[in-house]
Design a protein around this motif. Structure first.
Motif, PDB file in Angstrom:
ATOM      1  N   UNK A  69       0.820  -1.215   0.000  1.00 22.31           N
ATOM      2  CA  UNK A  69       0.000   0.000   0.000  1.00 22.31           C
ATOM      3  C   UNK A  69       0.854   1.266   0.000  1.00 22.31           C
ATOM      4  N   UNK A  70       2.141   1.123  -0.257  1.00 19.54           N
ATOM      5  CA  UNK A  70       3.061   2.251  -0.202  1.00 19.54           C
ATOM      6  C   UNK A  70       2.978   3.066  -1.511  1.00 19.54           C
ATOM      7  N   UNK A  71       2.957   4.401  -1.426  1.00 21.43           N
ATOM      8  CA  UNK A  71       2.927   5.186  -2.663  1.00 21.43           C
ATOM      9  C   UNK A  71       4.238   5.043  -3.434  1.00 21.43           C
ATOM     10  N   UNK A  72       4.179   5.210  -4.748  1.00 21.61           N
ATOM     11  CA  UNK A  72       5.405   5.152  -5.544  1.00 21.61           C
ATOM     12  C   UNK A  72       5.797   6.551  -6.013  1.00 21.61           C
ATOM     13  N   UNK A  73       5.190   7.559  -5.364  1.00 22.71           N
ATOM     14  CA  UNK A  73       5.586   8.938  -5.643  1.00 22.71           C
ATOM     15  C   UNK A  73       6.640   9.342  -4.613  1.00 22.71           C
ATOM     16  N   UNK A  74       7.070  10.570  -4.679  1.00 23.51           N
ATOM     17  CA  UNK A  74       8.125  11.104  -3.817  1.00 23.51           C
ATOM     18  C   UNK A  74       7.938  10.698  -2.344  1.00 23.51           C
ATOM     19  N   UNK A  75       8.912   9.968  -1.797  1.00 22.56           N
ATOM     20  CA  UNK A  75       8.791   9.432  -0.438  1.00 22.56           C
ATOM     21  C   UNK A  75       9.003  10.469   0.647  1.00 22.56           C
ATOM     22  N   UNK A 112      -0.043   6.668 -24.614  1.00 22.36           N
ATOM     23  CA  UNK A 112       0.117   5.631 -23.594  1.00 22.36           C
ATOM     24  C   UNK A 112       0.867   6.161 -22.379  1.00 22.36           C
ATOM     25  N   UNK A 113       0.305   5.893 -21.184  1.00 20.02           N
ATOM     26  CA  UNK A 113       1.017   6.197 -19.949  1.00 20.02           C
ATOM     27  C   UNK A 113       1.887   4.988 -19.615  1.00 20.02           C
ATOM     28  N   UNK A 114       3.176   5.200 -19.467  1.00 25.33           N
ATOM     29  CA  UNK A 114       4.075   4.078 -19.187  1.00 25.33           C
ATOM     30  C   UNK A 114       4.712   4.290 -17.816  1.00 25.33           C
ATOM     31  N   UNK A 115       4.465   3.340 -16.910  1.00 24.64           N
ATOM     32  CA  UNK A 115       5.022   3.421 -15.563  1.00 24.64           C
ATOM     33  C   UNK A 115       6.087   2.357 -15.395  1.00 24.64           C
ATOM     34  N   UNK A 116       7.256   2.786 -14.962  1.00 20.10           N
ATOM     35  CA  UNK A 116       8.312   1.825 -14.651  1.00 20.10           C
ATOM     36  C   UNK A 116       8.545   1.918 -13.143  1.00 20.10           C
ATOM     37  N   UNK A 117       8.335   0.795 -12.465  1.00 16.75           N
ATOM     38  CA  UNK A 117       8.420   0.781 -11.005  1.00 16.75           C
ATOM     39  C   UNK A 117       9.424  -0.280 -10.564  1.00 16.75           C
ATOM     40  N   UNK A 118      10.618   0.138 -10.124  1.00 17.71           N
ATOM     41  CA  UNK A 118      11.620  -0.838  -9.701  1.00 17.71           C
ATOM     42  C   UNK A 118      11.132  -1.618  -8.478  1.00 17.71           C
ATOM     43  N   UNK A 119      11.633  -2.840  -8.330  1.00 18.38           N
ATOM     44  CA  UNK A 119      11.167  -3.713  -7.259  1.00 18.38           C
ATOM     45  C   UNK A 119      11.678  -3.356  -5.879  1.00 18.38           C
ATOM     46  N   UNK A 143       9.810   8.819 -22.574  1.00 21.76           N
ATOM     47  CA  UNK A 143       8.469   9.281 -22.198  1.00 21.76           C
ATOM     48  C   UNK A 143       7.806   8.431 -21.130  1.00 21.76           C
ATOM     49  N   UNK A 144       8.599   7.647 -20.382  1.00 27.08           N
ATOM     50  CA  UNK A 144       8.044   6.811 -19.304  1.00 27.08           C
ATOM     51  C   UNK A 144       8.148   7.549 -17.969  1.00 27.08           C
ATOM     52  N   UNK A 145       7.299   7.142 -17.011  1.00 26.82           N
ATOM     53  CA  UNK A 145       7.435   7.610 -15.635  1.00 26.82           C
ATOM     54  C   UNK A 145       8.364   6.646 -14.904  1.00 26.82           C
ATOM     55  N   UNK A 146       9.279   7.187 -14.154  1.00 24.85           N
ATOM     56  CA  UNK A 146      10.206   6.378 -13.349  1.00 24.85           C
ATOM     57  C   UNK A 146       9.830   6.610 -11.902  1.00 24.85           C
ATOM     58  N   UNK A 147       9.411   5.550 -11.190  1.00 23.37           N
ATOM     59  CA  UNK A 147       8.783   5.758  -9.885  1.00 23.37           C
ATOM     60  C   UNK A 147       9.551   5.089  -8.742  1.00 23.37           C
ATOM     61  N   UNK A 148       9.041   5.261  -7.541  1.00 20.67           N
ATOM     62  CA  UNK A 148       9.655   4.677  -6.340  1.00 20.67           C
ATOM     63  C   UNK A 148       9.210   3.214  -6.192  1.00 20.67           C
ATOM     64  N   UNK A 149      10.018   2.372  -5.533  1.00 19.56           N
ATOM     65  CA  UNK A 149       9.731   0.930  -5.464  1.00 19.56           C
ATOM     66  C   UNK A 149       8.467   0.563  -4.669  1.00 19.56           C
ATOM     67  N   UNK A 150       7.757  -0.443  -5.139  1.00 21.56           N
ATOM     68  CA  UNK A 150       6.586  -0.980  -4.444  1.00 21.56           C
ATOM     69  C   UNK A 150       5.766  -1.832  -5.399  1.00 21.56           C
ATOM     70  N   UNK A 151       4.655  -2.348  -4.885  1.00 22.09           N
ATOM     71  CA  UNK A 151       3.797  -3.222  -5.702  1.00 22.09           C
ATOM     72  C   UNK A 151       3.027  -2.426  -6.753  1.00 22.09           C
TER      73      UNK A 151
END
Ligand code: SF4
Lengths: 471, 199
Positions: free
Chosen positions: A69-75, A376-383, A404-412
């Motif tokens: 349930x953790x956000x993948x935006x700015x921590x 297309x919205x492309x989300x890349x979320x590292x593990x 053009x991808x979003x690079x986000x914070x780790x989580x599910x």
């Protein structure tokens, strides 16, 4: 006189090594070597301990992290959803109270529970590993007996380090041959599930064997084992070999020095003995595999990328016909045509199936110097934070952002859509995650499961794409 | 745990295969830290429309489903995640048994720990139950492991001995494991820890 020992599978060896006690008329009591804890399935278990006045028996054998349930935006920003914030705070408080190490929201080792266990060297061959999460089979890639449990069992492991278990059947999945270019580990497991169905492995443990499995890296093996539950199996595993030992050597919790040598000797004994038998075997021809994609609302509804979708009128069993009709209606699809060329809205590259560094490298390799389709919205979320650090060191976020991808914070993240990362009703995604159930990625959202290569290719074109047309 | 007794009930039919735990209770409701109040989200996305109003067509919302204790579902019920919230939501709504031809492993284990009886029947019995007239009842007898269909046919269903004992006698599994603490200590003494996660 030579003693004759019955040849055993790795599954039987793991079982035998962990039986604590057996009483007549009851399941076996099995010792658990590693328990992974996360915020969603543990609060009620800790509460249970409190109500009974119990302690955690072996705090040294548990590790917790925040992922679902953790956000993948700015921590550094506060968590907007008060219910999620409470659940995450509750995890840290529970771990503190019961003496468990917690890699929480602000830890530099935080990550998806099935990514961090192996990364830290906590997951090792020969272990029993459990977690209140059905994708625990991921850890089976190391030759561990790893399975998902419910919250009552989470409480039992916390209190006693043991679980009551019944022996599963052994199910060999033999994958022989060489994967073609554009075909990956994800396609092996999607093909297996499409073949045996999502209940095909019920009451079984898969052992993946064969030359195509031996040729996989540890991260690819984790992708395969990860989705064992989607084939209905309790667990899935691969006997450890030099690939396993190379991956583990030098990891923070891996044995060191003389202990390493004796561990490797012990781990080499785990492989299934020649002559051991399985309750069931299926064989997959790796040379014949194509990139796979799911079209329906369970992971068994998969086809190779250029194959026509089934027509409900061709399904004879009425309840199965009803299920497929309902799935196609939910997905807004027609039977009889392939998915290739179908427009998409979102691409999600992440989840415990495909969020490791090699997955990100693969996606970045295809996206480098290209642009994703602007629709297309492309989300890349590292593990994990570790995967994120490695990606930064290799310059991957720049490649993703330039494309053009979003690079986000780790989580599910959008694998389970608990944290606000979600599809809107009717949207289509190509997702590297593991579940395409109705609403899994957001109410009314429609998910096509595929490999990181297929996801990246589809991100570029804006439609479901056979990656081989871009290689 | 309260002992599980025999009972007779009408059935709520849900003729779909592979009903997964995301349908039983969607993940976005798992942010709670309590076990309570989950009945309201049971089958949430089928049960309510986009505005959050009950969908009158969905079986759970129909007047004749109220107070019913048996869910009759398609093959492979409860596949997907390990969330124990699924049996919690089902039992809080009032179900005491689910009938299907098969159950996903983790769901089955979670149910048995929460006094929700998963009853596996053969395909012909399954078909007979779905064909039964609305309002027909079934009888469930756990000690004898029998299900009596509306036509009066008595069929047996499998339950492992230990789970049955726990359900019928109201035995708590954790208590049972704690009684084996000496054996656990002996195992620990013979098997030094492989890791120290605290370090
Ligand atoms: S990434 Fe998805 S499947 Fe994996 S643990 Fe998280 S929610 Fe579960």
């Amino acid at each position: 006189m030579p003693r004759t020992i019955m040849p055993r599978t790795i599954i039987e060896k793991l079982w035998d090594n962990h039986v604590v006690h057996e009483l007549p008329g009851a399941p076996s009591l099995l010792f658990i070597d590693l328990h992974l804890v996360h915020e969603v399935t543990s609060p009620q278990a800790f509460q249970g301990l409190r109500e009974r006045g119990l302690k955690v028996r072996r705090p040294d054998l548990h590790i917790a992290t925040a992922d679902h349930s953790i956000p993948t935006s700015d921590r550094s920003l506060p968590i907007v959803d008060p219910i999620a914030a409470n659940q995450l705070a509750q995890l840290e408080a529970n771990c503190k109270e019961f003496g468990i190490r917690c890699l929480g929201v602000h830890s530099d080792q935080q990550g998806i529970v099935h990514v961090i266990g192996p990364e830290l060297g906590l997951t090792q061959p020969g272990m029993t590993v459990v977690c209140g999460d059905s994708h625990t089979a991921t850890h089976g890639a190391f030759g561990a007996l790893a399975f998902g449990i419910g919250t009552s069992e989470v409480e039992q492991v916390l209190a006693t380090q043991c679980l009551l278990q019944r022996k599963s059947k052994s199910f060999q999945v033999q994958v022989e041959g060489t994967l073609k270019a554009g075909v990956s580990a994800k396609d092996i497991i999607l093909a297996l599930i499409a073949r045996i169905g999502i209940g095909g492995g019920t009451a079984s443990v898969f052992e993946f064997t064969g030359s195509a499995i031996r040729a996989l890296s540890m991260e690819e093996r984790m992708t395969v084992c990860n989705m064992s539950i989607e084939g209905g199996a309790r667990a899935g595993l691969i006997a450890p070999d030099d690939t396993t030992f190379e991956y583990l050597a030098g990891r923070p919790h891996a044995p060191k020095g003389a202990a390493w040598d004796s561990a490797v000797a012990r781990w080499r004994e785990l492989a299934t003995d020649p002559g051991a038998t399985y309750d069931r075997t299926v064989t997959i021809d790796a040379d014949a595999l194509e990139p796979m994609i799911t079209y329906g609302t369970n992971p068994g509804m998969g086809v190779s990328i250029n194959e026509a979708l089934p027509k409900p009128s061709e399904v004879s069993d009425p309840m199965a016909r009803e299920s497929i009709t309902k799935a196609l209606a939910y997905m807004g699809l027609e039977g009889g045509k392939p998915l290739v060329g179908h427009p998409i809205d979102v691409v999600f590259i992440g989840s415990c199936t495909n969020s490791r560094i090699s997955d990100l490298r693969t996606a970045a390799g295809l996206l480098k110097g290209r642009k994703v389709n602007p629709k297309v919205r492309v989300m890349v979320v590292p593990g994990s934070q570790e995967v994120k650090r490695q990606a930064i060191a290799e310059g991957l976020p720049e490649i993703f952002r330039a494309a053009g991808c979003e690079w986000r914070e780790p989580g599910c993240s959008m694998c389970i859509a608990m944290n606000g990362d979600q599809l809107t009703p009717g949207q289509y995604s190509v997702s590297t995650s593991n579940r395409n159930f109705e609403g899994r990625q957001g109410k009314g959202g429609r998910t096509f499961l595929a490999s990181p290569l297929t996801a990246a290719a589809s991100a570029i074109t804006g439609v479901v794409t056979d990656v081989r047309t871009l290689l | 745990m309260k002992p599980f007794t025999n009972f007779e009930s009408r059935m709520v039919p849900l003729p779909l295969n592979n009903i997964d735990t995301d349908q039983i209770i969607p993940a976005r409701f798992l942010k709670t830290t309590s076990k309570q109040g989950l009945d309201k989200q049971l089958f949430n996305d089928w049960r309510y429309d986009a505005a959050g109003n009950p969908n009158p067509e969905f079986i759970i919302n129909k007047p004749e489903s109220q107070g019913v204790q048996v869910l009759l579902a398609g093959d492979n019920f409860g596949c997907g995640s390990s969330r124990e919230h699924a049996p919690w939501a089902l039992t809080q709504w009032g179900f005491r048994a689910v009938i299907s031809t098969s159950f996903a492993d983790i769901f089955k284990q979670n149910s048995l720990k929460n006094s929700l009886l998963p009853i596996e029947v053969a395909a012909d019995v399954h078909a007979e139950l779905f064909a039964a007239p609305a309002g027909a009842t079934v009888k469930i007898d756990l000690p004898n492991q029998t299900l009596t269909t509306p036509s009066g046919r008595v069929v047996t269903f499998p339950v492992d001995e230990f789970s049955k004992h726990c359900l019928v006698k109201g035995v708590d599994e954790l208590g049972y494991i704690l009684e084996q603490s000496p054996e656990i200590a002996a195992y620990e003494a013979a098997h030094p820890a492989l890791i120290n996660a605290l370090a």
